[in-house]
Design an enzyme around this catalytic site. Structure first.
Site, PDB file in Angstrom:
ATOM      1  N   GLU A  77       0.810  -1.215   0.000  1.00 58.72           N
ATOM      2  CA  GLU A  77       0.000   0.000   0.000  1.00 58.72           C
ATOM      3  C   GLU A  77       0.848   1.272   0.000  1.00 58.72           C
ATOM      4  O   GLU A  77       0.716   2.131   0.877  1.00 58.72           O
ATOM      5  CB  GLU A  77      -0.945   0.011   1.213  1.00 58.72           C
ATOM      6  N   GLU A 131      -5.792  -8.022  -1.436  1.00 60.67           N
ATOM      7  CA  GLU A 131      -6.437  -7.874  -0.121  1.00 60.67           C
ATOM      8  C   GLU A 131      -7.872  -7.471  -0.353  1.00 60.67           C
ATOM      9  O   GLU A 131      -8.152  -6.627  -1.211  1.00 60.67           O
ATOM     10  CB  GLU A 131      -5.789  -6.770   0.721  1.00 60.67           C
TER      11      GLU A 131
HETATM   12  C1  BGP Z   1      -4.497  -2.952   4.775  1.00 55.63           C
HETATM   13  C2  BGP Z   1      -3.167  -3.476   5.216  1.00 55.63           C
HETATM   14  C3  BGP Z   1      -3.211  -4.735   6.004  1.00 55.63           C
HETATM   15  C4  BGP Z   1      -4.464  -4.977   6.769  1.00 55.63           C
HETATM   16  C5  BGP Z   1      -5.728  -4.474   6.140  1.00 55.63           C
HETATM   17  C6  BGP Z   1      -6.943  -4.417   7.034  1.00 55.63           C
HETATM   18  O1  BGP Z   1      -4.479  -1.573   4.800  1.00 55.63           O
HETATM   19  O2  BGP Z   1      -2.320  -3.722   4.120  1.00 55.63           O
HETATM   20  O3  BGP Z   1      -2.007  -4.839   6.708  1.00 55.63           O
HETATM   21  O4  BGP Z   1      -4.362  -4.970   8.102  1.00 55.63           O
HETATM   22  O5  BGP Z   1      -5.579  -3.213   5.575  1.00 55.63           O
HETATM   23  O6  BGP Z   1      -6.870  -3.308   7.858  1.00 55.63           O
HETATM   24  P1  BGP Z   1      -7.116  -3.381   9.405  1.00 55.63           P
HETATM   25  O7  BGP Z   1      -6.207  -4.430   9.912  1.00 55.63           O
HETATM   26  O8  BGP Z   1      -6.803  -2.061   9.914  1.00 55.63           O
HETATM   27  O9  BGP Z   1      -8.546  -3.751   9.546  1.00 55.63           O
END
Ligand code: BGP
Length: 482
Positions: A175, A377
């Site tokens: 990201e 993701e």
């Molecule tokens: C993205 C990241 C991840 C992950 C996901 C979910 O931004 O790449 O590392 O954690 O989001 O976010 P969160 O864990 O804050 O719910």
């Protein structure tokens, strides 16, 4: 009417959010290791010194460091074709600036990769996922300093050489475009403008540092692409962005323009540089108007031009709206700002759910770059519970994933070259934004709770069996229902 043959179904994780073992095998301290737990309403804290008696979720996380064989076996049981994970930089270079890699760290990933290969699961490795070595933050404020490029390339060289022949897909930074807003300064870039205890949401933000840091990361990414291809011409290197799909709140031209500007900076700037090898024209006005001056050296433009990525990847969770109306702006938007969309519902964390936005964005990405795309993701963070009969009935998660997979399929029919799908947190893990365990994404429930209790045991959720069927039928089980 199905997904492409050899479509990569799988799941995604990141080292700092699941491994634990934070001081084992010679591992150094990463920025994630100095972050305490938080909740949906209470920010996690940054503590440069580890406080006795405070809970740090990354220290043990879900203990994957010791249980990876069990976890990979569960992924294989679901039929994964691909597993996206990251290598903790601090396992290989504990402080970040050593000249020789740490053998114990390299060995751990040898074993992990071999375990994947045993089940014919193709690894996709994120080289840097939210865990810059804290040593580099203390030394020169991380990516603000150009010397960090060499440290990163040493890291790349060590892993590209070691895992040659066993890995094909690499992502340079997780990201990367998160660093276009304040939230990515520490999380993504390891930049801490003041080293003192503070709430994560109250970091001192210096946009100049973030954008200079991005320039160094662009160079690092381009040089890593070149290096990878030299070490193994089979290597495929990708970029990874948050796709924060955004709409104009109304059809007023001013709202549409505000939205276009938002998209340029948030959604396109980083991938334009990484995919096309040069800075886009629109960014110069943004820099001028925000007092940002990028220090470039002779030869930088040539480096960028010589190192475009081979493919594009993104995360996708939600969408938002933009408006030019100062009154409308006052409400609370999604994590990434903007204003809420009146037509969409949100998760318990306020992330607005928008499956069609995924189809929309996949089309935009494909039109823009004409490079293969992976959605690496996606998923629903939710409060899961174990029922009296021991089952986790996460039908809301199935609903979320089903609707997104169907929209990906529509995008494929639209002509998008989509190669794979690795939903986030395929096993429950620590949340990146809040540091909590309670925000669960997995197909596999992990008995680990925010007060540090739990025996780490794993249990299949209802979505586990559902996803296994999706993979087994290459998605047809869903498409035919519709
Ligand atoms: C993205 C990241 C991840 C992950 C996901 C979910 O931004 O790449 O590392 O954690 O989001 O976010 P969160 O864990 O804050 O719910």
């Amino acid at each position: 009417m199905s997904f492409p043959k050899n479509f990569y179904w799988g799941g995604a994780t990141a080292a700092n959010q699941l491994e634990g073992g934070w001081q084992e095998g010679g591992k150094g301290v990463a920025i994630s290791d100095i972050c305490t737990g938080g909740t949906a309403d209470r920010s996690k804290r940054i503590t440069p010194e580890i406080e006795e008696g405070t809970f740090y979720p990354s220290h043990e996380a879900i203990d994957h460091y010791h249980r990876f064989r069990e976890d990979i076996a569960l992924f294989a049981e679901m039929g994964f074709k691909m597993y996206r994970f990251s290598i903790a930089w601090t396992r290989i270079f504990p402080n970040g600036d050593e000249s020789e890699p740490n053998e114990a760290g390299l060995r751990f990933y040898d074993e992990l990769i071999d375990e994947c290969r045993k089940y014919r699961i193709e690894p996709m490795i994120t080289i840097s996922h939210y865990e810059v070595p804290f040593g580099l933050t203390k030394k020169w404020n991380s990516w603000t300093d150009r010397r960090q490029i060499d440290c990163y390339l040493n890291f790349c060289r060590a892993i590209f050489t070691r895992y040659k022949g066993k890995v094909k897909y690499w992502l340079t930074f997780n990201e990367l475009n998160s660093a276009t807003s304040a939230v990515g300064g520490l999380l993504n870039q390891g930049i801490l403008n003041e080293i003192r205890p503070m709430d994560f949401m109250e970091q001192v933000d210096v946009p100049q540092n973030r954008f200079q840091g991005l320039h160094h990361q662009f160079l690092a990414s381009a040089l890593a692409v070149k290096l990878a291809h030299e070490i193994d011409p089979e290597y495929q290197i990708g970029c990874m962005q948050i796709m924060a799909t955004s709409y104009g709140l109304t059809c007023k031209p001013a709202d549409q323009l505000a939205n276009q500007k938002q998209n340029q900076i948030m959604n396109w700037f980083c991938s334009d540089v990484q995919c096309r090898g040069k800075y886009p024209n629109y960014i110069h006005r943004y820099f001028r108007e925000n007092g940002i001056e990028i220090q470039m050296e002779p030869g930088d433009e040539e480096i960028l031009l010589a190192g475009p990525v081979d493919f594009y990847t993104c995360s996708y969770y939600m969408s938002g709206c933009q408006t030019a109306d100062p009154e409308a702006k006052k409400g609370k938007g999604n994590l990434l700002g903007g204003v809420p969309n009146p037509y969409l519902k949100a998760s318990d964390w306020g992330w607005q759910i928008d499956p069609e936005g995924l189809r929309y964005s996949l089309n935009e990405i494909w039109d823009r770059y004409q490079k293969p795309i992976f959605v690496v993701e996606n998923g629903l963070g939710a409060y899961d519970k174990i029922d009296e009969d021991g089952k986790v009935r996460d039908d809301y998660r199935i609903e979320y994933l089903k609707s997104h997979i169907c929209q990906m399929h529509e995008a494929v029919l639209d002509g998008v070259d989509l190669r794979g799908y690795t939903p986030w947190g395929c096993i429950d893990l620590v949340s990146a934004s809040t540091g909590e365990m309670a925000k669960r994404y997995g197909f596999i429930f992990v008995e680990r709770y925010d007060d540090g209790t739990g025996d780490f045991s794993r249990r299949r959720k209802e979505s586990f069996y559902w996803y296994r069927d999706v993979i087994e039928t290459n998605g047809e089980v869903l498409i035919n229902i519709l």
